[in-house]
Design a protein around this motif. Structure first.
Motif, PDB file in Angstrom:
ATOM      1  N   UNK A 252       0.860  -1.189   0.000  1.00 32.35           N
ATOM      2  CA  UNK A 252       0.000   0.000   0.000  1.00 32.35           C
ATOM      3  C   UNK A 252       0.896   1.239   0.000  1.00 32.35           C
ATOM      4  N   UNK A 253       0.779   2.061  -1.034  1.00 28.06           N
ATOM      5  CA  UNK A 253       1.662   3.222  -1.165  1.00 28.06           C
ATOM      6  C   UNK A 253       1.042   4.511  -0.631  1.00 28.06           C
ATOM      7  N   UNK A 254      -0.040   4.393   0.125  1.00 29.12           N
ATOM      8  CA  UNK A 254      -0.698   5.582   0.667  1.00 29.12           C
ATOM      9  C   UNK A 254      -0.448   5.791   2.152  1.00 29.12           C
ATOM     10  N   UNK A 255      -0.068   4.741   2.869  1.00 25.16           N
ATOM     11  CA  UNK A 255       0.138   4.879   4.311  1.00 25.16           C
ATOM     12  C   UNK A 255       1.197   3.890   4.788  1.00 25.16           C
ATOM     13  N   UNK A 256       1.920   4.301   5.829  1.00 23.27           N
ATOM     14  CA  UNK A 256       2.974   3.466   6.385  1.00 23.27           C
ATOM     15  C   UNK A 256       3.065   3.750   7.886  1.00 23.27           C
ATOM     16  N   UNK A 257       3.690   2.823   8.632  1.00 22.08           N
ATOM     17  CA  UNK A 257       3.773   2.969  10.086  1.00 22.08           C
ATOM     18  C   UNK A 257       5.209   2.734  10.562  1.00 22.08           C
ATOM     19  N   UNK A 258       5.532   3.341  11.687  1.00 17.88           N
ATOM     20  CA  UNK A 258       6.849   3.195  12.296  1.00 17.88           C
ATOM     21  C   UNK A 258       6.646   2.901  13.778  1.00 17.88           C
ATOM     22  N   UNK A 259       7.094   1.718  14.220  1.00 19.05           N
ATOM     23  CA  UNK A 259       6.928   1.306  15.615  1.00 19.05           C
ATOM     24  C   UNK A 259       8.253   1.401  16.338  1.00 19.05           C
ATOM     25  N   UNK A 260       8.236   2.053  17.506  1.00 13.55           N
ATOM     26  CA  UNK A 260       9.473   2.263  18.257  1.00 13.55           C
ATOM     27  C   UNK A 260       9.220   2.129  19.740  1.00 13.55           C
ATOM     28  N   UNK A 261      10.196   1.583  20.471  1.00 17.58           N
ATOM     29  CA  UNK A 261      10.135   1.493  21.923  1.00 17.58           C
ATOM     30  C   UNK A 261      10.968   2.634  22.492  1.00 17.58           C
ATOM     31  N   UNK A 262      10.335   3.527  23.267  1.00 12.61           N
ATOM     32  CA  UNK A 262      11.012   4.710  23.782  1.00 12.61           C
ATOM     33  C   UNK A 262      10.759   4.846  25.283  1.00 12.61           C
ATOM     34  N   UNK A 263      11.785   5.336  25.964  1.00 10.57           N
ATOM     35  CA  UNK A 263      11.671   5.567  27.406  1.00 10.57           C
ATOM     36  C   UNK A 263      12.211   6.960  27.711  1.00 10.57           C
ATOM     37  N   UNK A 264      11.401   7.963  27.405  1.00 10.54           N
ATOM     38  CA  UNK A 264      11.761   9.353  27.657  1.00 10.54           C
ATOM     39  C   UNK A 264      10.568  10.072  28.268  1.00 10.54           C
ATOM     40  N   UNK A 265      10.829  11.264  28.784  1.00  7.83           N
ATOM     41  CA  UNK A 265       9.751  12.045  29.392  1.00  7.83           C
ATOM     42  C   UNK A 265       8.676  12.390  28.363  1.00  7.83           C
ATOM     43  N   UNK A 266       9.107  12.755  27.155  1.00  7.94           N
ATOM     44  CA  UNK A 266       8.152  13.111  26.108  1.00  7.94           C
ATOM     45  C   UNK A 266       7.327  11.901  25.679  1.00  7.94           C
ATOM     46  N   UNK A 267       7.984  10.754  25.536  1.00  6.74           N
ATOM     47  CA  UNK A 267       7.258   9.548  25.144  1.00  6.74           C
ATOM     48  C   UNK A 267       6.254   9.155  26.222  1.00  6.74           C
TER      49      UNK A 267
END
Length: 407
Positions: A252-267
């Motif tokens: 699908x060339x209309x949408x994509x996702x990025x999964x990340x594990x983060x441990x910060x105040x903003x996250x």
């Protein structure tokens, strides 16, 4: 010394003292009126950024037939767009080598006949294909990577086939070019009749970069994602997914996702629906939205970002490093040391004029440790703060290139 000389001497001394005093007063006044610590207002931006790594998750359909061990012939090349039902590739058939060799020989004969036929007027689409062939050849001369060279060769073969087809369509019946193209078409039909063809189940872009995670990293429900699972995937950050000779996929060339594990105040304070900006390694900035947040036992968060740009550029990768820009503001960029705050929490700066300094009320939009992005209050906002019409009319606005005093 007589009285006349003494009087002249005292007079000169008095003049010197007066002149010195005047110079002292003038210089002192200049220092008071125009401090040396000033700066000129310019437009700029400030942001809050963090670096992370994440997995690319796509809406992708794996393509695989029964004869995948025979090897494949790409009908659609990498990143080419297809519609639902289009043939993407086929597996090798019986007498494949013999038929392919004959087709290659016919391609040479067709190309030679086209060049020798001086009366043939080449259509624009044929000239365009010839230009694409030349461009691809130029790229190949500067490439040493075997995998890339193989891709370019397949692309050139595709261009040559299209060129032959166009030549046949624009050649008169009975001509050498027409006969050669017809013979080529018959060989292709024989080749395809004994082969297993694979078609696109949905529209999208074609890719032959298959890593086995197509059926694992799905985007219909992200609840399966966790830190342990992401750590278990044996994928090197920034590594290019190799091309398969047995399988393909439609993405699908209309949408994509990025999964990340983060441990910060903003996250930790992030919310679903938050709009952020992702900066890729190619320095491209793409707008993104947080669509999923998962809580881990160690306090980290699984964040899934949704975006609609750079999808084709990212199709070569599964795991990437990126910068997440949590916020970014642009406008008048002011040093924090120039800003003072009164007992009502209102912020002010001092503008340096020719004879005196002017106190300007400003609205601080965003601030980091060093700078602030500020703007002027509107009349409506000033009235809400309690200022009268007379006070508002006397106020001075901050302007570009104003000279501001640093405290």
């Amino acid at each position: 010394m007589n009285n006349s000389r003494m009087a002249k001497f005292k007079f000169l001394i008095s003049i010197v003292i007066i002149i010195s005093a005047v110079f002292f007063i003038i210089n002192s006044t200049k220092l008071l009126k125009k401090p040396t610590d000033t700066f000129v207002v310019e437009k700029g931006s400030i942001s809050y950024e963090e670096t992370g790594t994440g997995y690319i998750i796509r809406d992708e359909y794996l393509l695989e037939g029964e004869n995948f061990k025979n090897g494949m012939v790409q009908i659609k090349y990498e990143n080419e767009k297809v519609s639902k039902g289009d043939t993407v590739f086929r597996y090798y058939s019986n007498n494949e080598d013999t038929l392919v060799k004959k087709i290659a020989e016919l391609d040479e004969q067709i190309n030679k006949a086209i060049e020798e036929n001086q009366s043939m007027q080449k259509p624009s689409d044929m000239l365009s294909i010839e230009g694409q062939i030349e461009d691809t050849l130029d790229i190949m001369h500067n490439t040493n990577e075997i995998r890339k060279l193989d891709e370019y060769k397949k692309k050139i073969d595709s261009y040559i086939a299209k060129k032959a087809q166009i030549a046949g369509e624009h050649s008169p019946t009975g001509s050498l070019v027409k006969n050669l193209v017809e013979e080529r078409r018959n060989l292709e039909a024989e080749l395809n009749s004994n082969a297993e063809t694979i078609t696109a189940p949905e529209s999208g872009i074609v890719s032959y970069r298959v890593d086995g995670l197509e059926g694992i990293l799905k985007c219909n429900d992200f609840s399966y994602l966790n830190k342990s699972a992401l750590d278990s995937y044996d994928v090197k950050t920034g590594a290019t997914v190799p091309q398969s000779n047995e399988k393909g996929k439609v993405v699908n060339n209309f949408v994509c996702y990025l999964a990340s594990c983060m441990k910060t105040e903003k996250a930790d304070s992030a919310k679903i629906g938050d709009k952020v900006t992702i900066r890729l390694s190619n320095t491209k900035k793409i707008p993104a939205e947080i669509v999923y947040i998962g809580q881990e036992e160690d306090g980290s968060k699984i964040l899934v970002f949704k975006f609609k740009d750079q999808i084709e550029e990212l199709i070569e990768y599964r795991k990437i490093s990126f910068d997440i820009i949590w916020w970014e503001y642009s406008g008048f960029k002011i040093s924090n040391t120039a800003i003072t705050t009164d007992e009502n929490d209102l912020s002010y700066i001092n503008k340096q004029s020719v004879e005196f300094s002017e106190k300007i009320l400003i609205k601080v939009l965003r601030q980091n440790e060093t700078f602030s992005i500020v703007t002027n209050y509107s009349d409506e906002e000033l009235k809400e703060l309690g200022f009268t019409d007379e006070e508002i009319s006397d106020m001075v606005d901050l302007k570009l290139h104003d000279e501001i005093i640093l405290h």
